[in-house]
Design an enzyme around this catalytic site. Structure first.
Site, mmCIF file in Angstrom:
data_model
loop_
_atom_site.group_PDB
_atom_site.id
_atom_site.type_symbol
_atom_site.label_atom_id
_atom_site.label_comp_id
_atom_site.label_asym_id
_atom_site.label_seq_id
_atom_site.Cartn_x
_atom_site.Cartn_y
_atom_site.Cartn_z
ATOM 1 N N ASP A 147 80.894 29.674 45.519
ATOM 2 C CA ASP A 147 81.563 28.744 44.613
ATOM 3 C C ASP A 147 82.111 29.333 43.304
ATOM 4 O O ASP A 147 81.582 30.146 42.803
ATOM 5 C CB ASP A 147 80.799 27.344 44.389
ATOM 6 C CG ASP A 147 81.576 26.316 43.915
ATOM 7 O OD1 ASP A 147 82.208 25.678 44.363
ATOM 8 O OD2 ASP A 147 80.930 25.753 42.643
ATOM 9 N N GLU A 202 85.483 31.206 47.300
ATOM 10 C CA GLU A 202 86.251 29.954 46.987
ATOM 11 C C GLU A 202 87.195 30.141 45.706
ATOM 12 O O GLU A 202 86.752 30.362 44.571
ATOM 13 C CB GLU A 202 85.127 28.812 46.385
ATOM 14 C CG GLU A 202 85.556 27.549 46.462
ATOM 15 C CD GLU A 202 86.043 27.229 44.979
ATOM 16 O OE1 GLU A 202 87.303 27.129 44.520
ATOM 17 O OE2 GLU A 202 85.065 26.848 44.129
ATOM 18 N N ASP A 255 84.693 18.150 47.214
ATOM 19 C CA ASP A 255 85.197 17.670 46.016
ATOM 20 C C ASP A 255 86.582 16.835 46.103
ATOM 21 O O ASP A 255 86.902 16.237 45.274
ATOM 22 C CB ASP A 255 85.566 18.808 45.042
ATOM 23 C CG ASP A 255 84.374 19.137 44.265
ATOM 24 O OD1 ASP A 255 83.303 18.709 44.259
ATOM 25 O OD2 ASP A 255 84.275 20.494 44.092
#
Length: 532
Positions: A315, A364, A417
């Site tokens: 991430d 990401e 998200d």
């Protein structure tokens, strides 16, 4: 934006020649968190429902199951603010398996079943009831099982610090070590640690027991998936929480003052999700301190993740290039600044430490991209991410338009998200929505696009278009595959409460059109090789 696309297409490595990781074969997968799985215990577990979901993926012809982070959750139930970068979430432990092992009675697991809504994770109820259930199981550990637990403990160098930290935090009733009233414990004075270990010996053993159960059950699920030809993609948050065993055990690796408080904290500047940015509040790494021991803690962390998962999505990958640092006393993330990350110096150590015979890391790379981030992606060779939803809010010819996808890309309808696909379409203005329909060649009359559900024509049309793209790997969240609306959204960035709750009952999962997805995988050359 066309400049950015050209940069991505033409970036040339400035690093010495390294063995680049292999790319994904053409394949697909589904994003589904463990907590969201159906089952009778108020939360998805590492039991039969997880194996049933693997079977479902197999029927769909999908080669990948992507999950969210599996670590212990924070007070807002977020898996991205864990109290350990290594530990597993005990709430995922399956009570049925404990009954099979003789650690719980049939009546005890019957009493542990939840009779509320199967559409939401019952976090408060679980936090109130699971500890008593697990303590009953712990009380029945015999010599043979204890020997297995001891062997597991000896093989996990992080575990004793984690168990000690968790036991102390529960004893004080204070989650964050920086708030503990005992300064010598905050500073890890050896004599004080010896005293507290003796006092809390039983509580420490209990925490170790829970981790043994979690990892044993997880490995059973992973082995089952791998035997079916399905690989698991895990998710690694870039940062850890201040109130974590990692920061307590290794404060020298973080940007802290002499009182153990962050000087600056993590976040991102104003973006699509928030006009004031996102203030995450995590302590930042002291990358110079980490460099001195060749990033040992990070390599240990990544090694654990690559043991748990077949591939790891890191991430906020852009923080390895540069990270947004916000003074700790700020109330929003607006007044931060970019500071340099470790770049390829770190990833050269990663290459030296691990085998990349198969694709093992996904970057990401969402958010603010600049030339340095693109150069790092090119130098590392890791696949980046594209999100179809971002295309239709972009009036230019951006990187998230499917016609611009590169093969070395993992493409999503949306991530955890984002809003669900159907909810996103509701939020688009009429003009943007109509253009999106034209782009994917979806023809509808009046408001027919509003039809949701497992055979939602508009959701199927978007998924089909994504599956057509050049991206080697495509992933669809389970909510989008089922055609669900915004009420099933997993997370709203910038809002602390009310997230991470989505679950589905078994009958909803059974309604999913696995044959349709199998056909999409077959037609667009993403079909998983079938096991004989």
């Amino acid at each position: 934006m066309k400049h950015l696309i050209n940069k991505i297409n033409t970036v040339v490595s400035t690093q010495p020649a390294i063995q680049k990781p292999p790319q994904f074969g053409r394949a697909s997968g589904i994003l589904m968190h463990i907590a969201s799985l159906p089952g009778p215990y108020g939360i998805g577990t590492l039991g039969q429902s997880a194996k049933d979901f693997v079977d479902f993926l197999d029927h769909c012809g999908c080669a990948y199951w992507q999950v969210l982070p599996l670590g212990p959750i924070d007070g807002f139930n977020s898996p991205y603010q864990s109290l350990s970068a290594f530990a597993g979430n005990p709430y995922f432990i399956d009570p049925d398996a404990l009954h099979t092992a003789g650690l719980l009675t049939e009546q005890e697991i019957a009493d542990a079943r939840y009779d509320g809504s199967p559409w939401a994770t019952a976090y408060n109820w679980i936090k109130d009831t699971r500890p008593a259930l697990f303590h009953k199981a712990f009380s029945r550990v015999d010599t043979a099982l204890q020997q297995k637990i001891d062997a597991f403990t000896a093989d996990q160098p992080w575990l004793e610090d984690y168990a000690l930290y968790t036991a102390i935090a529960k004893d004080f009733g204070i989650a964050c070590w920086a708030d503990w009233p005992n300064k010598t414990l905050r500073k890890r004075d050896p004599k004080t640690l010896d005293t507290i270990k003796e006092k809390l010996a039983d509580a420490i053993a209990y925490e170790i027991f829970l981790q043994y159960l979690f990892f044993t059950q997880w490995q059973d699920i992973k082995s089952y998936a791998n035997q079916k030809g399905i690989a698991i993609i895990g998710d690694m948050p870039i940062y850890v929480a201040l109130g974590s065993a990692d920061v307590w055990a290794h404060p020298e690796l973080f940007d802290l003052d002499q009182n153990g408080r962050p000087r600056r904290v993590a976040g991102v500047p104003p973006d699509y999700f928030s006009e004031t940015g996102q203030l995450w509040g995590n302590p930042l790494y002291d990358w110079q301190a980490m460099k001195r021991d060749r990033y040992r803690w990070w390599l240990d962390r990544l090694g654990m993740a690559l043991t748990l998962f077949d591939t790891v999505r890191i991430d906020h990958f852009r923080a390895f290039s540069a990270y947004w640092a916000v003074p700790a006393d700020e109330e929003t993330a607006q007044n931060g600044k970019w500071l340099p990350g470790p770049g390829m110096d770190f990833f050269n150590e990663v290459y030296a430490a691990f085998n990349f015979a198969t694709p093992r890391i996904i970057a990401e790379d969402l958010g603010v991209l600049d030339d340095d981030v693109l150069q790092l992606l090119g130098d590392s060779g890791f696949p980046g991410m594209r999100v179809m939803q971002f295309a239709f809010i972009d009036t230019g010819d951006g990187i998230h338009w499917p016609h611009n996808y590169l093969p070395n890309t993992v493409a999503y309808t949306g991530t955890h998200d984002n809003n669900t696909l159907l909810g996103y379409l509701w939020d688009l203005n009429d003009g943007a929505r109509q253009f999106a329909f034209e782009y994917i060649n979806y023809l509808c009359e009046d408001d027919a696009w509003q039809q949701g559900g497992p055979k939602s024509p508009v959701c199927h049309a978007f998924i089909r278009h994504l599956w057509m793209s050049a991206a080697k790997l495509t992933i669809v969240p389970m909510q989008d595959f089922l055609g669900y609306g915004a009420d099933t959204r997993m997370n709203r960035p910038g809002e602390a409460g009310g997230n991470w709750c989505f679950r589905i009952p078994q009958e909803a999962l059974d309604s999913a059109d696995s044959h349709w997805l199998f056909e999409m995988n077959r037609i667009y050359k993403r079909l998983k090789p079938q096991k004989q």
